[in-house]
Design a protein around this motif. Structure first.
Motif, PDB file in Angstrom:
ATOM      1  N   GLY A  32       0.795  -1.226   0.000  1.00  0.00           N
ATOM      2  CA  GLY A  32       0.000   0.000   0.000  1.00  0.00           C
ATOM      3  C   GLY A  32       0.822   1.268   0.000  1.00  0.00           C
ATOM      4  O   GLY A  32       1.638   1.494  -0.878  1.00  0.00           O
ATOM      5  N   ASP A  33       0.613   2.064   1.035  1.00  0.00           N
ATOM      6  CA  ASP A  33       1.235   3.378   1.080  1.00  0.00           C
ATOM      7  C   ASP A  33       2.501   3.416   1.935  1.00  0.00           C
ATOM      8  O   ASP A  33       2.882   4.461   2.453  1.00  0.00           O
ATOM      9  N   VAL A  34       3.186   2.266   2.089  1.00  0.00           N
ATOM     10  CA  VAL A  34       4.429   2.241   2.857  1.00  0.00           C
ATOM     11  C   VAL A  34       5.449   3.160   2.182  1.00  0.00           C
ATOM     12  O   VAL A  34       5.639   3.119   0.965  1.00  0.00           O
ATOM     13  N   VAL A  35       6.075   3.995   2.985  1.00  0.00           N
ATOM     14  CA  VAL A  35       7.062   4.956   2.498  1.00  0.00           C
ATOM     15  C   VAL A  35       8.453   4.447   2.843  1.00  0.00           C
ATOM     16  O   VAL A  35       8.693   3.991   3.968  1.00  0.00           O
ATOM     17  N   LEU A  36       9.372   4.513   1.884  1.00  0.00           N
ATOM     18  CA  LEU A  36      10.775   4.182   2.128  1.00  0.00           C
ATOM     19  C   LEU A  36      11.522   5.488   2.378  1.00  0.00           C
ATOM     20  O   LEU A  36      11.364   6.447   1.617  1.00  0.00           O
ATOM     21  N   GLN A  37      12.335   5.507   3.427  1.00  0.00           N
ATOM     22  CA  GLN A  37      13.071   6.731   3.725  1.00  0.00           C
ATOM     23  C   GLN A  37      14.465   6.389   4.243  1.00  0.00           C
ATOM     24  O   GLN A  37      14.614   5.509   5.085  1.00  0.00           O
ATOM     25  N   VAL A  38      15.467   7.105   3.732  1.00  0.00           N
ATOM     26  CA  VAL A  38      16.852   6.921   4.142  1.00  0.00           C
ATOM     27  C   VAL A  38      17.291   8.135   4.949  1.00  0.00           C
ATOM     28  O   VAL A  38      17.087   9.276   4.531  1.00  0.00           O
ATOM     29  N   GLU A  39      17.866   7.868   6.097  1.00  0.00           N
ATOM     30  CA  GLU A  39      18.483   8.901   6.939  1.00  0.00           C
ATOM     31  C   GLU A  39      19.851   8.381   7.353  1.00  0.00           C
ATOM     32  O   GLU A  39      20.112   7.179   7.274  1.00  0.00           O
ATOM     33  N   ASP A  40      20.718   9.277   7.806  1.00  0.00           N
ATOM     34  CA  ASP A  40      22.054   8.834   8.212  1.00  0.00           C
ATOM     35  C   ASP A  40      22.015   7.949   9.455  1.00  0.00           C
ATOM     36  O   ASP A  40      22.687   6.924   9.512  1.00  0.00           O
ATOM     37  N   ARG A  81       6.143   3.359   7.519  1.00  0.00           N
ATOM     38  CA  ARG A  81       7.415   3.820   6.971  1.00  0.00           C
ATOM     39  C   ARG A  81       8.490   2.778   7.237  1.00  0.00           C
ATOM     40  O   ARG A  81       8.576   2.235   8.334  1.00  0.00           O
ATOM     41  N   ILE A  82       9.294   2.516   6.215  1.00  0.00           N
ATOM     42  CA  ILE A  82      10.492   1.692   6.357  1.00  0.00           C
ATOM     43  C   ILE A  82      11.677   2.656   6.293  1.00  0.00           C
ATOM     44  O   ILE A  82      11.865   3.370   5.305  1.00  0.00           O
ATOM     45  N   TRP A  83      12.420   2.679   7.387  1.00  0.00           N
ATOM     46  CA  TRP A  83      13.598   3.535   7.488  1.00  0.00           C
ATOM     47  C   TRP A  83      14.846   2.702   7.227  1.00  0.00           C
ATOM     48  O   TRP A  83      14.957   1.583   7.729  1.00  0.00           O
ATOM     49  N   HIS A 114       8.018  -6.976   8.826  1.00  0.00           N
ATOM     50  CA  HIS A 114       7.333  -6.451  10.013  1.00  0.00           C
ATOM     51  C   HIS A 114       5.975  -5.861   9.644  1.00  0.00           C
ATOM     52  O   HIS A 114       5.038  -5.911  10.435  1.00  0.00           O
ATOM     53  N   HIS A 115       5.854  -5.308   8.443  1.00  0.00           N
ATOM     54  CA  HIS A 115       4.574  -4.766   7.977  1.00  0.00           C
ATOM     55  C   HIS A 115       3.511  -5.872   7.957  1.00  0.00           C
ATOM     56  O   HIS A 115       2.342  -5.630   8.234  1.00  0.00           O
TER      57      HIS A 115
END
Length: 131
Positions: A32-40, A81-83, A114-115
């Protein structure tokens, strides 16, 4: 191995999106609307949420309500969100020599699991299917 160029956040984001796109269709369609996001690095709150104190020990995190726990009556929540945390992934890449895209794929698959509320064994199967 230390002389290899580490990926930028944008490059790692592209790797994560590629890994996501390679998930088996029956799973990808339910993301669905899972967002992928990269942070340090993970924030102190994110680390605390999984009882980790060293920011170098967390390479990925799923934030959201797993599918089995979701209700059609829920509203007003942020999308799941997947970080991916770039610096710990780079450290693991340099330490192990594993290809960066493989490390990123492993984290994406694990957090996608995990989702769905999957066990670790289920996640290993999903990763094998993504190959």
């Amino acid at each position: 191995m230390h002389n290899r160029q580490a990926p930028t956040r944008a490059q790692m984001q592209t790797m994560a999106e590629t890994a996501f796109a390679e998930l088996p269709a029956q799973f990808r369609d339910q993301m669905g609307d899972v967002v992928l996001q990269v942070e340090d690095f993970a924030t102190p709150e994110q680390l605390a949420s999984v009882d980790i104190t060293d920011r170098w020990h967390l390479s990925g995190l799923y934030e959201g309500e797993p599918l089995p726990d979701q209700s059609i009556w829920q509203s007003g929540q942020l999308p799941p969100r997947i970080w991916l945390f770039r610096e710990p992934l780079i450290a693991e890449w340099r330490e192990t020599g594993v290809r960066m895209d493989d490390l990123v794929r492993h984290v994406v698959v694990h957090e996608a699991g995990h989702h769905f509320g999957f066990s670790d064994d289920d996640m290993h199967w999903l990763e094998d299917e993504a190959d």
